[in-house]
Design a protein around this motif. Structure first.
Motif, PDB file in Angstrom:
ATOM      1  N   ASP A   1      -9.078   3.116   2.214  1.00 15.11           N
ATOM      2  CA  ASP A   1      -9.091   2.050   1.150  1.00 15.11           C
ATOM      3  C   ASP A   1      -9.701   1.393   1.080  1.00 15.11           C
ATOM      4  O   ASP A   1     -10.402   0.454   1.591  1.00 15.11           O
ATOM      5  CB  ASP A   1      -7.817   1.082   0.930  1.00 15.11           C
TER       6      ASP A   1
ATOM      7  N   TYR B   1       1.210   4.235  -3.204  1.00 11.15           N
ATOM      8  CA  TYR B   1       0.251   4.859  -3.011  1.00 11.15           C
ATOM      9  C   TYR B   1       0.719   5.922  -2.323  1.00 11.15           C
ATOM     10  O   TYR B   1       0.178   7.624  -2.926  1.00 11.15           O
ATOM     11  CB  TYR B   1      -1.347   4.834  -2.427  1.00 11.15           C
TER      12      TYR B   1
ATOM     13  N   ARG C   1      -9.670  -4.315   4.721  1.00 14.72           N
ATOM     14  CA  ARG C   1     -10.037  -3.096   5.060  1.00 14.72           C
ATOM     15  C   ARG C   1     -11.146  -2.345   5.996  1.00 14.72           C
ATOM     16  O   ARG C   1     -11.841  -1.346   5.833  1.00 14.72           O
ATOM     17  CB  ARG C   1     -10.815  -2.868   3.425  1.00 14.72           C
TER      18      ARG C   1
ATOM     19  N   SER D   1      -7.060   7.646  -0.242  1.00 17.90           N
ATOM     20  CA  SER D   1      -6.484   6.279  -0.165  1.00 17.90           C
ATOM     21  C   SER D   1      -6.411   5.362   1.049  1.00 17.90           C
ATOM     22  O   SER D   1      -6.025   4.352   1.147  1.00 17.90           O
ATOM     23  CB  SER D   1      -4.670   6.857  -1.249  1.00 17.90           C
ATOM     24  N   SER D   2      -6.225   6.138   2.147  1.00 13.53           N
ATOM     25  CA  SER D   2      -5.984   5.887   3.450  1.00 13.53           C
ATOM     26  C   SER D   2      -7.352   4.802   3.818  1.00 13.53           C
ATOM     27  O   SER D   2      -7.262   4.367   4.808  1.00 13.53           O
ATOM     28  CB  SER D   2      -5.516   7.196   3.999  1.00 13.53           C
TER      29      SER D   2
ATOM     30  N   HIS E   1       1.294  -1.625   0.163  1.00 20.53           N
ATOM     31  CA  HIS E   1       0.488   0.197  -0.298  1.00 20.53           C
ATOM     32  C   HIS E   1       0.725   0.980   0.075  1.00 20.53           C
ATOM     33  O   HIS E   1       0.969   2.551  -1.029  1.00 20.53           O
ATOM     34  CB  HIS E   1      -1.224   0.131   0.969  1.00 20.53           C
TER      35      HIS E   1
ATOM     36  N   GLU F   1      -2.168   5.388   7.979  1.00 18.13           N
ATOM     37  CA  GLU F   1      -0.908   4.422   6.836  1.00 18.13           C
ATOM     38  C   GLU F   1      -0.340   3.858   7.508  1.00 18.13           C
ATOM     39  O   GLU F   1       0.435   2.487   7.860  1.00 18.13           O
ATOM     40  CB  GLU F   1       0.019   5.408   5.900  1.00 18.13           C
TER      41      GLU F   1
ATOM     42  N   GLY G   1      -7.128   3.963  -5.690  1.00 19.23           N
ATOM     43  CA  GLY G   1      -7.227   2.892  -5.441  1.00 19.23           C
ATOM     44  C   GLY G   1      -7.492   1.130  -6.266  1.00 19.23           C
ATOM     45  O   GLY G   1      -7.085   1.172  -7.969  1.00 19.23           O
TER      46      GLY G   1
END
Length: 387
Positions: free
Chosen positions: A362, A93, A303, A359-360, A89, A264, A384
């Motif tokens: 996701d 990203y 997720r 993106s964090s 990840h 993250e 994503g």
């Protein structure tokens, strides 16, 4: 609306005077697909569900079989699936946005190439344990499965030497950002000024980290694209999970609130904890046989909180409903919207802050972000869909 459009989360954000003033999220538009499961053979359904729900496939297998058999093998496969995703990840990203250096570019940079090799190693281990993807051979027939933690040596060495710059146990005891080392230290140094703190929900749901836990299914209010828990919109995912066990995450959350950067770091904390907790196994498996009855089964996937509610009668599935993490995260008025409203945006045409924030959080699908300034669309970002 095409199937392609259904598989996308739409997030419209409106920028004025250098910050996002409002946002509107479409929610998870793919709901009710489980009707296609009705009538399926309950004893072989484990072969179907990961193919339909390839994102977090091992998590879906685990949640389906959990009420019926010993899950040690599936827990191992699920843990490896989570480690693989969380490892990729930041390199897919974050670093490409934060560091203008070919080494950290995606997907051609030398760092991501190393990550890809480690990812391949993880998948080789999963194939050895469960057979070729979707790794469910051990449920189809009797199989002797042995796993020695030494098989993860290359994975652990890479994580410790390059991602963490320290051994896993020391990292799990790190309580301040200043103590971080390796690529994670670089991520914090490059990201801490570019990202804001204190934007997002303060209500979280964790149904069990990652396997065992409890929650009140009756408190879920499911309205299709909108879902709540205990009358509140909730955030699920790595930050919620890490808040259950990690002192660094809890300290900074309590002091500053949620942030993309903290999410993250939470991913890497979870990765490290799973690698630390993984146990060796030596087990014989047999043909999977499902019990009759109604079941509520759940786990913490890559997720976030994943919940299956289904019923088996006469060896057939007669009811099925799934609440995916995306359904929580992307609920209108929920985590995605709350995380971006108020966020400072330096350049609406290149909104790095927005890209990293989305993106964090996701989701299971691609998020299509439409950025408006003075009510006119200025850019569209697809975020994503990789890990």
């Amino acid at each position: 609306m095409s199937l392609y459009d259904l598989e996308i989360i739409d997030l419209d954000v409106y920028v004025s005077e250098g910050k996002i003033v409002r946002a509107r999220c479409s929610g998870n538009k793919i709901r009710g697909f489980e009707k296609s499961f009705i009538g399926k053979d309950a004893n072989t359904f484990y072969e179907i569900i990961p193919r339909i729900l390839a994102t977090c496939s091992q998590s879906h297998v685990y949640v389906y079989i959990k009420p019926h058999i010993n899950t040690k093998v599936t827990e191992l496969l699920m843990a490896l699936e989570i480690v693989d995703s969380h490892l990729k990840h930041p390199y897919a990203y974050w670093f490409p946005h934060l560091i203008k250096n070919e080494e950290y570019s995606f997907p051609s940079g030398s760092k991501f190439k190393k990550v890809s090799l480690i990812s391949r190693r993880i998948k080789e281990i999963m194939e050895k344990i469960g057979g070729k993807w979707p790794h469910t051979d051990y449920l189809r027939k009797e199989k002797e499965i042995k796993f020695n933690k030494e098989e993860l040596k290359d994975v652990i060495n890479f994580v410790e030497s390059e991602v963490l710059g320290m051994n896993i146990e020391d990292f799990l005891n790190v309580k301040r950002l200043e103590e971080l080392r390796g690529d994670l230290k670089l991520l914090v140094e490059k990201g801490i000024d570019a990202l804001s703190w204190g934007f997002g929900l303060r209500d979280y749901l964790v149904v069990g980290y990652p396997f065992n836990g409890s929650f009140d299914f009756g408190k879920i209010e499911d309205k299709g694209i909108e879902v709540m828990y205990n009358n509140k919109k909730v955030e699920v995912g790595p930050l919620a999970q890490a808040l259950t066990f990690d002192e660094l995450i809890k300290t900074y959350f309590n002091k500053y609130g949620p942030s993309p950067l903290l999410r993250e770091i939470a991913r890497i904390k979870i990765l490290a904890k799973l690698l630390s907790d993984i146990k060796e196994i030596d087990i014989h498996t047999g043909t999977f046989v499902a019990n009759e009855g109604e079941f509520i089964s759940f786990a913490e996937s890559i997720r976030g909180s994943l919940i299956h509610n289904y019923e088996i009668e006469g060896g057939k599935i007669i009811k099925y409903k799934i609440v995916q993490p995306t359904t929580f995260i992307a609920s209108p008025g929920g985590a995605l919207e709350s995380a971006v409203v108020g966020l400072p945006i330096r350049n609406p045409k290149e909104p790095i802050e927005l890209s990293l924030t989305v993106s964090s959080l996701d989701t299971c699908f691609i998020t299509r972000v439409n950025v408006f300034e003075n009510e006119k669309i200025v850019t569209t970002k697809r975020i994503g869909g990789f890990c």
